[in-house]
Scaffold this active site. Sequence first.
Site, PDB file in Angstrom:
ATOM      1  N   TYR A 197      36.015  36.905  37.582  1.00 16.31           N
ATOM      2  CA  TYR A 197      37.050  37.717  38.215  1.00 16.31           C
ATOM      3  C   TYR A 197      36.685  39.198  38.142  1.00 16.31           C
ATOM      4  O   TYR A 197      36.766  39.922  39.139  1.00 16.31           O
ATOM      5  CB  TYR A 197      38.394  37.456  37.525  1.00 16.31           C
ATOM      6  CG  TYR A 197      39.492  38.388  37.970  1.00 16.31           C
ATOM      7  CD1 TYR A 197      40.204  38.137  39.132  1.00 16.31           C
ATOM      8  CD2 TYR A 197      39.811  39.526  37.233  1.00 16.31           C
ATOM      9  CE1 TYR A 197      41.218  38.990  39.550  1.00 16.31           C
ATOM     10  CE2 TYR A 197      40.815  40.385  37.640  1.00 16.31           C
ATOM     11  CZ  TYR A 197      41.521  40.106  38.798  1.00 16.31           C
ATOM     12  OH  TYR A 197      42.509  40.961  39.213  1.00 16.31           O
ATOM     13  N   GLN A 242      35.737  41.538  41.438  1.00 17.13           N
ATOM     14  CA  GLN A 242      37.027  42.152  41.751  1.00 17.13           C
ATOM     15  C   GLN A 242      36.966  43.054  42.973  1.00 17.13           C
ATOM     16  O   GLN A 242      37.865  43.056  43.791  1.00 17.13           O
ATOM     17  CB  GLN A 242      37.554  42.944  40.548  1.00 17.13           C
ATOM     18  CG  GLN A 242      38.922  43.519  40.754  1.00 17.13           C
ATOM     19  CD  GLN A 242      39.957  42.453  41.073  1.00 17.13           C
ATOM     20  OE1 GLN A 242      39.986  41.421  40.427  1.00 17.13           O
ATOM     21  NE2 GLN A 242      40.799  42.681  42.052  1.00 17.13           N
ATOM     22  N   HIS A 277      38.625  47.210  35.091  1.00 16.31           N
ATOM     23  CA  HIS A 277      38.767  45.876  34.505  1.00 16.31           C
ATOM     24  C   HIS A 277      37.752  45.762  33.381  1.00 16.31           C
ATOM     25  O   HIS A 277      36.583  46.076  33.583  1.00 16.31           O
ATOM     26  CB  HIS A 277      38.456  44.782  35.538  1.00 16.31           C
ATOM     27  CG  HIS A 277      39.458  44.685  36.624  1.00 16.31           C
ATOM     28  ND1 HIS A 277      40.549  43.863  36.547  1.00 16.31           N
ATOM     29  CD2 HIS A 277      39.553  45.309  37.815  1.00 16.31           C
ATOM     30  CE1 HIS A 277      41.265  43.970  37.650  1.00 16.31           C
ATOM     31  NE2 HIS A 277      40.679  44.861  38.438  1.00 16.31           N
ATOM     32  N   HIS A 281      41.275  51.997  39.099  1.00 20.74           N
ATOM     33  CA  HIS A 281      41.546  51.256  37.871  1.00 20.74           C
ATOM     34  C   HIS A 281      40.250  50.668  37.319  1.00 20.74           C
ATOM     35  O   HIS A 281      39.211  50.742  37.953  1.00 20.74           O
ATOM     36  CB  HIS A 281      42.600  50.161  38.084  1.00 20.74           C
ATOM     37  CG  HIS A 281      42.190  49.088  39.048  1.00 20.74           C
ATOM     38  ND1 HIS A 281      42.238  49.248  40.424  1.00 20.74           N
ATOM     39  CD2 HIS A 281      41.723  47.843  38.836  1.00 20.74           C
ATOM     40  CE1 HIS A 281      41.824  48.141  41.003  1.00 20.74           C
ATOM     41  NE2 HIS A 281      41.499  47.275  40.069  1.00 20.74           N
TER      42      HIS A 281
END
Length: 109
Positions: free
Chosen positions: A91, A95, A29, A27
């Site tokens: 964040y 991550q 971000h 994924h």
Amino acid sequence: KHLGEVFRRLASQKESRILEGHLMPDHVHMLISIPPKYAVSQVIGYIKGKSAIHLARVYGEKKQSFVGQHFWARGYFVSTVGRDETMIREYIRHQEQEDQRVEQMNLWQ
């Protein structure tokens, strides 16, 4: 680095800027600044669609047609950012370490 540049270029074509980003194995971000004249779904859909085509061309089997194949999942998560932008940036930056920490914790359960 290469894919990050592709995302930045695609975002700029919709007058948007990727302010922060981190690629994970399964994924991505991103903190994206999108002008109000564009719907979030329009910009995200554009980035996902065009990046999938780019990846298929660069890394895919040359003899294979990628019509009908899917690189990205259908959905995505979006949240607006206000006062907590600094927290969101942190964040995203950390991550990968956080995912590893949670994974380690899950091994002991």
